[in-house]
Structure formats: C-alpha cells, structure tokens
Design an enzyme around this catalytic site. Sequence first.
Site, PDB file in Angstrom:
ATOM      1  CE  LYS A  53      -3.759  -2.541   2.104  1.00  0.00           C
ATOM      2  NZ  LYS A  53      -4.452  -2.995   3.315  1.00  0.00           N
ATOM      3  CD  GLN A  97      -3.267  -4.534   6.410  1.00  0.00           C
ATOM      4  OE1 GLN A  97      -3.149  -3.578   5.668  1.00  0.00           O
ATOM      5  NE2 GLN A  97      -3.905  -5.636   6.036  1.00  0.00           N
ATOM      6  CG  ASP A 120      -9.601  -0.372   4.521  1.00  0.00           C
ATOM      7  OD1 ASP A 120      -9.242  -0.642   3.357  1.00  0.00           O
ATOM      8  OD2 ASP A 120      -8.937  -0.661   5.532  1.00  0.00           O
TER       9      ASP A 120
END
Length: 293
Positions: A53, A97, A120
């Site tokens: 990422k 994460q 997200d």
Amino acid sequence: MPQVIDGKVISACIKEELKERVAVLKETRGMSVCLAVIQVGKDPASTVYVGNKKKACAYIGIDSLSYELPVETTQEELMRLIEELNHKEEVNGILVQLPLPDHIDENAVIRSIDPKKDVDGFHPQNVGALCIGQPGFVSCTPAGIIELLKRSGIEIAGKECVIIGRSNIVGKPMALLLLRENGTVTVTHSRTRNLKEVTRRADILVAAVGRPKMITREYVKEGAVVIDVGIHRNEAGKLCGDVDYEDVAPVCGAITPVPGGVGPMTIAMLMYNCVEAGIAGKVPGTDRKGNCL
Ligand code: NDP
C-alpha cells in the site's frame, strides 16, 4: 477459450489515471493527498500488505504516514492515535491494517475512524450510505470487481448475479454494488441448499468463499463471467483462488485469474478512495459519487 480479465493491466491503468490526477491537483491547487497507515504487531502477511500500500502511494504521489505499533498496544492507545489523525487536517485517509490482535475490538476501532477518512469503506456510516444509494467510501475489493467488469465491457444491468460468500468486506458490499448496477442479485453462503443449482443460474458468478479451488465447472453455467476473489497458497507456495481455473476456463465466457485478477484491483481502489478523500469538498464539482474516475 474465455476472455481473461486482466486485473494487472486494469489496475495499472487506474493507477496511471490517479497519478495524473494527483499531479494536476498539486500543480494547479497546491493540494496533496495523505494516507495514514496503522499496523499493530508484526504479522508477516500484514507487513507485506502494508508495504504494498505504501509503495502504491509513493508511485501515485500520495504521501503516506506509517505507524507501526507494538503488539501489546491497548485499544485505548490505538483509538487515541486514530482520534489524533481524525483531527489532523493534512491526513485525508486512515487505514488500520486488519486483523488486529485479539485483545482489540476491531468493530470499535473501525467505528472510531472519521467516516470521511475511512478509505477502506468499513465504517457503518459508509456501509449504510452504500445500502441506501448515497455517496460514501466503498469497500475496495468489491469496488474493484465492478471496475473490472465495466472496463472489460461486461454489462451488469439485467444480469443474474450470484455471489458465494456474505462477509462484510466482500460478499455483502458486492451484492449492494451489483444491485446498484441493476443486476439481479442472489447471495449464497454455507447454509445455502443446492448451491450448484443456484450458482448455475448466474450470468456473473462471484466466488468469495475462502476455499481453494472449490468452484469447479459443475457450479458454472456455460458462457458465464466468473470472478474469483479467493487467494490461497498451496503446499508448493503457488497462489490459487476459490475457482478451479483449469477446470472452469474452458466452459465460461470470461474469468479472472489468480494471481493477476481481483487482487491488484483492491490496492488500486484504495488509492482511488484516498484521492477522493483528498479532494472531497475541496474542489468544486467533485464529490464521492461511487463511480471510478
Ligand atoms: P470469509 O471467510 O469472511 O467469508 C466466506 C464466506 O463464504 C462466508 O459467507 C461463508 O458462509 C461462505 N462459505 C464458506 N464455505 C462455504 C460453502 N461450502 N458453501 C457456500 N458458502 C460457503 O471470507 P472473505 O469474504 O473475507 O474472503 C473470501 C476469500 O476472498 C478468501 O479467500 C480471502 O482470502 C479472499 N480475499 C481476497 C481479497 C483480494 O484482494 N483479492 C480481499 C479480501 C478477501 P457463512 O457466512 O455461512 O459462514
């Protein structure tokens, strides 16, 4: 042989478009986009994902702030950091994460992220917005699948779409997105009876079941579009999906390979969400419409 839907090419194309967009924002408005990435503990798979990422951010021109917290970090400490980042004007997106260590309540952490920075698309406010057709961030993997279909010239409207799997990050948002595109949607799961009969109705079949090569040709109607979300590594270290590619490819009309299908799209769409978070409300005439680019 079927049309092979190439996620590597399509995601590269999206990243180029984003890179250009970020450069224009910098040049014409002096604006920059910044993603804060938080990892708790040192799970090796998570470290790889976080690294990818950050690499994608660097490529596109998005700044990234990295927070690598020790595994014993408490929920309060983590939520305090998120609160700080929620208030930092220069931070446009916050990514925690997953999975988090067992002593931390993932749902509480997701809820603590400002929905405007929830790139997200996991915050209940964004999930709710998707549900009622309002703008908001959309979970990256299903959003990436819609882009794969659209950019491969595959019509969704009016099609029978069957999803195997009902998780919060793939199956459910996938169903809502296909519905938004006017598909006729069926969601199946571990309690579905006669699964093969249901999946054989699909013009578009999305496998997000988490079982290596479970989907063989008996599950697939001839000519169907097959999207394989699964990622597994076999004993030899080779990647495979939820679909038995060799068995299904000769009978379907289009298929995503693993690797190189859905996987690369997830990061591309995360980058898309970051850019949208950066410009939302700052550039007149732009908002998060849920459509890519
Ligand atoms: P989950 O384990 O959260 O969900 C799996 C779903 O499959 C559940 O809804 C479950 O049903 C259903 N299921 C399990 N077994 C069966 C069965 N025998 N018949 C029918 N349905 C079944 O997985 P995720 O949604 O998180 O992920 C799915 C796959 O996608 C995994 O392989 C994962 O690694 C991969 N993935 C890939 C991503 C990418 O970027 N390419 C991103 C995210 C995930 P029930 O609800 O009843 O238990």
